[in-house]
Structures are given as C-alpha cells and as structure tokens.
Design an enzyme around this catalytic site. Sequence first.
Site, PDB file in Angstrom:
ATOM      1  N   SER A 196       7.434   3.183  14.318  1.00 12.25           N
ATOM      2  CA  SER A 196       8.418   3.428  13.396  1.00 12.25           C
ATOM      3  C   SER A 196       9.713   1.780  13.199  1.00 12.25           C
ATOM      4  CB  SER A 196       9.303   4.468  13.666  1.00 12.25           C
ATOM      5  OG  SER A 196       8.082   5.586  14.307  1.00 12.25           O
ATOM      6  N   SER A 200      -0.676   1.704  11.459  1.00 10.49           N
ATOM      7  CA  SER A 200      -0.237   2.196  11.571  1.00 10.49           C
ATOM      8  C   SER A 200      -0.340   3.490  12.688  1.00 10.49           C
ATOM      9  CB  SER A 200      -0.130   3.391  10.206  1.00 10.49           C
ATOM     10  OG  SER A 200       0.625   4.379  10.858  1.00 10.49           O
ATOM     11  N   TYR A 219      -4.292   9.441   5.323  1.00  4.58           N
ATOM     12  CA  TYR A 219      -3.126   7.940   5.087  1.00  4.58           C
ATOM     13  C   TYR A 219      -3.785   7.205   6.820  1.00  4.58           C
ATOM     14  CZ  TYR A 219       0.167   4.509   6.851  1.00  4.58           C
ATOM     15  OH  TYR A 219       1.441   3.486   7.224  1.00  4.58           O
ATOM     16  N   GLY A 230       0.772  -0.574  -0.046  1.00  5.96           N
ATOM     17  CA  GLY A 230      -0.165   0.298  -0.064  1.00  5.96           C
ATOM     18  C   GLY A 230       0.647   0.975   0.156  1.00  5.96           C
ATOM     19  N   ARG A 269      11.637  11.188  18.164  1.00  6.58           N
ATOM     20  CA  ARG A 269       9.885  10.523  18.571  1.00  6.58           C
ATOM     21  C   ARG A 269      10.246   8.877  18.899  1.00  6.58           C
ATOM     22  NH1 ARG A 269       6.937   9.132  14.092  1.00  6.58           N
ATOM     23  NH2 ARG A 269       5.302   8.704  14.411  1.00  6.58           N
ATOM     24  N   SER A 296       2.882   3.930   1.984  1.00  2.00           N
ATOM     25  CA  SER A 296       2.520   3.739   3.545  1.00  2.00           C
ATOM     26  C   SER A 296       2.865   5.477   4.059  1.00  2.00           C
ATOM     27  CB  SER A 296       4.100   3.386   3.326  1.00  2.00           C
ATOM     28  OG  SER A 296       5.689   3.566   2.845  1.00  2.00           O
TER      29      SER A 296
END
Length: 283
Positions: free
Chosen positions: A164, A110, A135, A73, A173, A75
Amino acid sequence: MTRKVLITGAAGQVGRALAAALPDLGYCLTLVDLVPFPGETPSAAQSVVCDLGDAAGIRKLAAKHDVVIHLAGISDEAGFEELMHANLRCTWHVFEAARSAGARVIFASSAHVAGFYERTARLNEFAPFKPDTLYGVSKIYGEALARLYWDKFGVECLVLRIGSFEPQPGDQRHLSTWLSLRALVGIVDAAIKAPDLGFLTVWGVSNNRRAWWRDRCSEQLQYERKDDAENFAGSIGDEATDEIGRRFQGGRFCSIGLADADEAKALLASDTDTHPVQRQKGP
Ligand code: NAI
Ligand code: 15L
C-alpha cells in the site's frame, strides 16, 4: 552517463511520486500516460500523452531508454474486458517495447497476487499465488510475462509487488502493507543501478515490523528498507472492511464479487489452505 527512464502511468499516484523524486537522483525522465501529466512537468523530464494500446507508439517512445518503469493500468478490481485491455494487452506492448529498446523493466505488480493468504501467514516471494480478485490475476499475468521476457529474450526485470503506497499508514492493514515514499524510491533507484538485475521479485513494502513478507531485497539489490509503519500505530483508524477483509492479507479486495451473505458465510467457514469453500449445489 545519465540514465534515461520512461515511466508509464506517470500521472497516477505512484507515477507522480517517482516523477518528483527521480530527477534529483540524476535520471532523465519520459513521463507517459493516457492523460496529461498534472501540473508542472518536473525538471529533466518530458511528458507525453500516449495510450499503451498503441503498440507502435510506446515502442517508438521507449527507444533509447535504459529503463521502463511500468505503472500504467487499472489499479483496482474491475471488469474482465477493462483489465484485459489495460493490464494484459498494454503490459504486453510495454514488454515488447522494452525488448525492442534493450531496456530493463520495473513492473508494478501488487500484493493482491497473494491476497488470499491468512494474515497469520508469512510469505517469501516464492509462495504460490493466491489472488484475491481478477485484478490480482491480471498482475500474475504481468509477472508471468516478465518471466517469459527474461527467460526467452533476456529482458531484465524487477517485479515489485507493491503493498500500500500511502503518504502514511491509514489503517490496521497498512501496519503490515505500507510502502513509504522513501522505500519506494530506494528500491526503484537500487533496481535501476543494479549492475546485474536479472529477474528478481521483491515486495513493495517498508521496513514494517508487522510485515507479512520477506524477500532478497537487501542481498540482491543492496537496499535496506526504511521506515516502519509501527511509528504511526497510535494514530491509525479501523479498517473499512468486513470479517473476510480482516482475516485475509488482501483486505477489502477479498470479499469483492461474492454474490450474497451465503457465499460470504461459506468462505468464512472454510480453511482456505486445506479445505476449499464448500459450495452449495445449484438449482
Ligand atoms: P493509479 O490508478 O493512480 O495510476 C494508474 C495510471 O495508469 C493512471 O494515471 C492512468 O491514466 C494510467 N493508465 C491506465 N491505462 C492506461 C493506458 N492504456 N495507457 C496509458 N496510461 C494508462 O495507480 P497507482 O496507485 O499510481 O499505481 C501504479 C501501479 O502500481 C498500478 O499498476 C497499480 O496496480 C500498482 N500498485 C499500486 C499500489 C498502490 O498502493 N498505489 C499497490 C499495488 C500495486
Ligand atoms: C493495490 O493493488 C491498489 O492498486 C491500491 O490502490 C491499494 O488498494 C493497494 O493495493 C492496497 O491493497 O492497499
């Protein structure tokens, strides 16, 4: 019996990592992507070029597989039509293919389904969605589809909300969101082997002491997360984002699409949990 596992989006970052690691765990792989698998196809794997827009094509490929790992897909943030095709239509084709094959699905969702939580928030998998992009919305659709296919057709699914996935944490992050290769492979292996997976959502994150997310991974999948991003804290750089990105869990995704500095200011002035952004009246 050797389990047969089909990976969509196998030529991507996560797909290549799983394609390299899963044969050593005894799985027989079919690697599917729009583009040819880069480099040598790993042992115990075959690679096939297929656009998941071809519903019959993916149904045929998925037949006789035990598990479909759906990574394919778009991303990142993208236009509505692109997301509509790759992340909505193609994901539906994949769930139909899994249903027809009687296969279990591992769906790559996600953390951007919840990117608009403040970094001070601590979430479990039942926290209401707060997507930060179209997204993120497309991944919520995938999660909803997974739920439908479980409730209506009994298609088992692990929804894996990846933070991540990086060789090592690269910025502040990531100290919260990092998913190491070892934790990725461990979670996926546990989901393939679980005797009764049913429908389960877990965060795709390592054992980071600064993680924002909690779930039932160790109880339901019998998998204890490995690796702590904190071990890299001394060597990581600043985040390439603005004040909005630093405030919310979704980072840079949170300010994508804001029209101008006034919209950014209004967003920063709001308390997104209790008070919506105060919008200026149009002309
Ligand atoms: P990627 O962008 O590297 O790979 C995606 C792959 O999907 C590409 O190889 C692409 O050719 C393929 N693809 C796209 N449309 C297709 C179609 N119509 N038919 C067949 N193949 C198609 O993405 P990455 O990083 O490997 O991520 C994999 C999945 O995990 C994605 O769904 C992404 O949204 C999700 N994810 C990844 C994270 C990360 O840190 N890498 C974080 C959160 C979620
Ligand atoms: C995602 O969902 C993306 O697919 C990936 O490329 C990273 O940007 C990741 O989130 C992240 O937020 O770090």
